[in-house]
Design a protein around this motif. Structure first.
Motif, short mmCIF file in Angstrom:
data_model
loop_
_atom_site.label_atom_id
_atom_site.label_comp_id
_atom_site.label_asym_id
_atom_site.label_seq_id
_atom_site.Cartn_x
_atom_site.Cartn_y
_atom_site.Cartn_z
N ARG A 40 -4.39 -20.43 8.16
CA ARG A 40 -5.26 -19.25 8.23
C ARG A 40 -6.68 -19.65 8.62
O ARG A 40 -7.34 -18.93 9.35
CB ARG A 40 -5.25 -18.49 6.90
N ARG A 44 -8.61 -18.35 11.83
CA ARG A 44 -9.94 -17.75 11.71
C ARG A 44 -10.89 -18.36 12.74
O ARG A 44 -11.66 -17.66 13.39
CB ARG A 44 -10.47 -18.00 10.29
N ILE A 70 -7.09 -11.40 10.51
CA ILE A 70 -6.24 -12.26 9.71
C ILE A 70 -6.21 -11.69 8.29
O ILE A 70 -7.25 -11.41 7.71
CB ILE A 70 -6.76 -13.71 9.68
N ALA A 113 -14.38 -16.78 5.49
CA ALA A 113 -13.29 -15.82 5.34
C ALA A 113 -13.85 -14.47 4.90
O ALA A 113 -14.82 -14.41 4.16
CB ALA A 113 -12.30 -16.31 4.29
N ARG A 117 -10.62 -8.51 3.63
CA ARG A 117 -9.59 -8.48 4.65
C ARG A 117 -8.49 -9.50 4.39
O ARG A 117 -7.32 -9.23 4.56
CB ARG A 117 -10.22 -8.75 6.02
N GLU A 118 -8.88 -10.68 3.97
CA GLU A 118 -7.88 -11.72 3.78
C GLU A 118 -7.12 -11.59 2.46
O GLU A 118 -6.24 -12.38 2.19
CB GLU A 118 -8.52 -13.10 3.94
#
Length: 193
Positions: A40, A44, A70, A113, A117-118
């Motif tokens: 991830r 990103r 993502i 991050a 959203r993640e």
């Protein structure tokens, strides 16, 4: 004079050994840093760079485009302008193709991050698609494609009202109702709005 040459030679050997030891420690430190990078974080970095990549999906299928979002266990790709977006569960990603420069750049995941959203799971996104009645095309791991509208999404599956592409989800137009496990999904294509 003979002693001066001997000491210079010893100093040179010592400096060379220290340099070799420092290089070995640096290499080990880099291997350790890379061992902690998650896919991830690399995705990103690729999204932030707007890199053109190709995802390798099951059965040798490729999905080319750019990563635009993502989530906790999924990513969204923008395949081609005007074609909508494609959701891909991370479990369906078999590999990521890119040029060597982007491969190396993705190893430096300094892009922060997005906390909210993640944390969004694949099920969360599918529940939103169900709420908004977005027409989708589901491709499973075997390459079978179904068009329809997601009616509801559970913890590890969703219900699809299958209907012809281009038609709305009306009771008389529904061809079948299908329960699909998240684990069976290779990709979900969203129609452009």
């Amino acid at each position: 004079m003979h002693w001066d040459g001997l000491f210079e030679d010893l100093e040179g050997q010592l400096a060379s050994e220290w340099e070799a030891e420092r290089a070995a420690l640096d290499a080990e430190s880099e291997r350790l840093r890379i061992s902690r990078i998650e896919i991830r974080a690399r995705l990103r970095a690729l999204a932030a760079a707007e890199a053109a990549i190709a995802l390798e999906l099951p059965a040798g299928r490729l999905l080319a485009g750019r990563v635009v979002e993502i989530g906790a266990d999924w990513l969204a790709m923008a395949p081609n302008p005007g074609r909508g977006a494609t959701l891909v569960p991370l479990t369906a990603v078999r590999g990521i193709r890119m040029d060597h420069g982007m491969l190396l750049a993705s190893l430096d995941p300094t892009v922060p991050a997005s906390e909210l959203r993640e944390r969004m799971t694949f099920g969360f996104v599918l529940r939103d698609l169900a709420r908004r009645r977005v027409p989708v095309t589901i491709e499973d791991l075997d390459g079978c494609r179904r068009h329809g509208t997601i009616d509801r999404a559970g913890a590890d599956h969703f219900d699809l009202a299958a209907h012809d592409a281009g038609s709305s989800r009306r009771a008389q137009d529904v061809l079948a109702y299908v329960v699909i496990a998240f684990a069976a999904v290779a990709r979900i294509d969203l129609e452009p709005r």
